[in-house]
Design a protein around this motif. Structure first.
Motif, PDB file in Angstrom:
ATOM      1  N   LYS A 185       0.871  -1.178   0.000  1.00 27.17           N
ATOM      2  CA  LYS A 185       0.000   0.000   0.000  1.00 27.17           C
ATOM      3  C   LYS A 185       0.902   1.221   0.000  1.00 27.17           C
ATOM      4  CE  LYS A 185      -3.557  -0.120   2.815  1.00 27.17           C
ATOM      5  NZ  LYS A 185      -4.417  -0.341   3.997  1.00 27.17           N
ATOM      6  N   LEU A 186       0.767   2.041  -1.038  1.00 32.93           N
ATOM      7  CA  LEU A 186       1.601   3.218  -1.197  1.00 32.93           C
ATOM      8  C   LEU A 186       0.743   4.477  -1.144  1.00 32.93           C
ATOM      9  CD1 LEU A 186       3.819   1.994  -4.193  1.00 32.93           C
ATOM     10  CD2 LEU A 186       4.429   2.036  -1.763  1.00 32.93           C
ATOM     11  N   PRO A 187       1.318   5.602  -0.727  1.00 36.57           N
ATOM     12  CA  PRO A 187       0.557   6.845  -0.684  1.00 36.57           C
ATOM     13  C   PRO A 187       0.394   7.466  -2.070  1.00 36.57           C
ATOM     14  CG  PRO A 187       2.807   7.256   0.005  1.00 36.57           C
ATOM     15  CD  PRO A 187       2.672   5.764  -0.200  1.00 36.57           C
ATOM     16  N   MET A 188      -0.714   8.174  -2.256  1.00 41.62           N
ATOM     17  CA  MET A 188      -0.955   8.923  -3.498  1.00 41.62           C
ATOM     18  C   MET A 188      -1.593  10.255  -3.122  1.00 41.62           C
ATOM     19  SD  MET A 188      -4.323   7.078  -5.135  1.00 41.62           S
ATOM     20  CE  MET A 188      -5.771   6.836  -4.088  1.00 41.62           C
ATOM     21  N   ARG A 189      -1.241  11.293  -3.856  1.00 41.78           N
ATOM     22  CA  ARG A 189      -1.844  12.607  -3.600  1.00 41.78           C
ATOM     23  C   ARG A 189      -3.099  12.818  -4.421  1.00 41.78           C
ATOM     24  NH1 ARG A 189       2.771  16.262  -5.362  1.00 41.78           N
ATOM     25  NH2 ARG A 189       3.109  14.417  -6.634  1.00 41.78           N
ATOM     26  N   ASP A 190      -3.156  12.221  -5.606  1.00 39.10           N
ATOM     27  CA  ASP A 190      -4.269  12.446  -6.524  1.00 39.10           C
ATOM     28  C   ASP A 190      -4.573  11.131  -7.244  1.00 39.10           C
ATOM     29  OD1 ASP A 190      -5.437  13.025  -9.247  1.00 39.10           O
ATOM     30  OD2 ASP A 190      -5.466  15.060  -8.418  1.00 39.10           O
TER      31      ASP A 190
ATOM     32  N   GLU B  95       9.587  14.018   0.685  1.00 37.75           N
ATOM     33  CA  GLU B  95       9.754  13.295   1.941  1.00 37.75           C
ATOM     34  C   GLU B  95       9.098  11.917   1.906  1.00 37.75           C
ATOM     35  OE1 GLU B  95       8.610  15.673   5.272  1.00 37.75           O
ATOM     36  OE2 GLU B  95       9.832  17.365   4.608  1.00 37.75           O
ATOM     37  N   ASN B  96       8.748  11.456   0.715  1.00 38.81           N
ATOM     38  CA  ASN B  96       8.111  10.141   0.578  1.00 38.81           C
ATOM     39  C   ASN B  96       9.171   9.079   0.334  1.00 38.81           C
ATOM     40  OD1 ASN B  96       6.441   7.967   0.133  1.00 38.81           O
ATOM     41  ND2 ASN B  96       5.754   8.648  -1.871  1.00 38.81           N
ATOM     42  N   TYR B  97       9.182   8.075   1.181  1.00 37.81           N
ATOM     43  CA  TYR B  97      10.140   6.982   1.036  1.00 37.81           C
ATOM     44  C   TYR B  97       9.447   5.670   0.682  1.00 37.81           C
ATOM     45  CZ  TYR B  97      13.163  10.424   3.142  1.00 37.81           C
ATOM     46  OH  TYR B  97      13.852  11.576   3.389  1.00 37.81           O
ATOM     47  N   GLY B  98       8.232   5.775   0.095  1.00 36.35           N
ATOM     48  CA  GLY B  98       7.515   4.576  -0.331  1.00 36.35           C
ATOM     49  C   GLY B  98       8.316   3.843  -1.400  1.00 36.35           C
TER      50      GLY B  98
ATOM     51  N   ASP C  67       4.197  10.335  -7.200  1.00 42.07           N
ATOM     52  CA  ASP C  67       4.316  10.724  -5.801  1.00 42.07           C
ATOM     53  C   ASP C  67       5.670  10.378  -5.202  1.00 42.07           C
ATOM     54  OD1 ASP C  67       1.619  11.817  -5.340  1.00 42.07           O
ATOM     55  OD2 ASP C  67       1.021   9.782  -5.900  1.00 42.07           O
ATOM     56  N   ASN C  68       6.626  10.039  -6.048  1.00 46.10           N
ATOM     57  CA  ASN C  68       7.984   9.666  -5.649  1.00 46.10           C
ATOM     58  C   ASN C  68       8.064   8.320  -4.945  1.00 46.10           C
ATOM     59  OD1 ASN C  68       9.374  11.678  -6.875  1.00 46.10           O
ATOM     60  ND2 ASN C  68      10.142  12.623  -5.013  1.00 46.10           N
ATOM     61  N   ASN C  69       7.083   7.442  -5.163  1.00 44.80           N
ATOM     62  CA  ASN C  69       7.222   6.065  -4.709  1.00 44.80           C
ATOM     63  C   ASN C  69       8.225   5.414  -5.650  1.00 44.80           C
ATOM     64  OD1 ASN C  69       5.138   5.790  -2.597  1.00 44.80           O
ATOM     65  ND2 ASN C  69       3.745   6.285  -4.272  1.00 44.80           N
TER      66      ASN C  69
ATOM     67  N   LEU D 190      -5.160   7.521  -0.273  1.00 41.03           N
ATOM     68  CA  LEU D 190      -5.085   8.959  -0.467  1.00 41.03           C
ATOM     69  C   LEU D 190      -4.335   9.626   0.681  1.00 41.03           C
ATOM     70  CD1 LEU D 190      -5.963  11.237  -2.375  1.00 41.03           C
ATOM     71  CD2 LEU D 190      -7.983  11.527  -0.943  1.00 41.03           C
ATOM     72  N   PHE D 191      -3.362  10.457   0.324  1.00 42.52           N
ATOM     73  CA  PHE D 191      -2.569  11.218   1.282  1.00 42.52           C
ATOM     74  C   PHE D 191      -2.314  12.576   0.621  1.00 42.52           C
ATOM     75  CE2 PHE D 191       1.489  10.789   4.128  1.00 42.52           C
ATOM     76  CZ  PHE D 191       1.267  12.040   4.668  1.00 42.52           C
ATOM     77  N   GLU D 192      -3.341  13.418   0.641  1.00 43.02           N
ATOM     78  CA  GLU D 192      -3.313  14.679  -0.101  1.00 43.02           C
ATOM     79  C   GLU D 192      -2.210  15.623   0.351  1.00 43.02           C
ATOM     80  OE1 GLU D 192      -7.875  15.275  -1.557  1.00 43.02           O
ATOM     81  OE2 GLU D 192      -7.462  15.674   0.561  1.00 43.02           O
TER      82      GLU D 192
END
Length: 118
Positions: free
Chosen positions: A8-13, A60-63, A108-110, A52-54
């Motif tokens: 599970k990775l973060p996404m802004r949009d 600063e994303n290290y996913g 998102d820089n994953n 979602l992580f708006e």
């Protein structure tokens, strides 16, 4: 008995993330219901989930996720032919730990690292 792992990775949009994975990398959106805050994509036997992580700061994303393949050369060639953005330090190379790898960043820089044993 463990059978799968689905990172599970973060996404802004969600629309941007979906476009990247579906239209650029060839994944399929496998969500049976369209939830604003969640996305599931799959290609072959690999499934990745996004939440979602708006307010995520991509710097600063290290996913990270490591995806194994049985055709690293073909996958890399296909990424180059479709003009995908390979990470500047992530071109196809054989690593000392016995893997042939390349890497790229999603919107998102994953970090997505693709690898195959040598």
């Amino acid at each position: 008995m463990l059978t799968d792992i689905n990172p599970k990775l973060p996404m802004r949009d969600k629309a941007i993330t979906r476009d990247f994975y579906v239209n650029k990398l060839g994944f399929k959106d496998i969500g049976s219901t369209d939830f604003k805050d969640y996305l599931m994509v799959q290609k072959d036997r690999v499934q990745i989930h996004f939440f979602l992580f708006e307010t995520l700061d991509p710097k600063e994303n290290y996913g990270q996720v490591y995806i194994r393949t049985d055709d690293i050369e073909g996958l890399y060639k296909s990424m180059l032919e479709t003009k995908q953005s390979i990470h500047p330090n992530g071109s196809l190379q054989t690593k000392p730990w016995g893997q042939k790898e390349f890497a790229m960043l999603d919107p998102d820089n994953n970090l997505l690292t693709f690898g195959q044993g040598v």
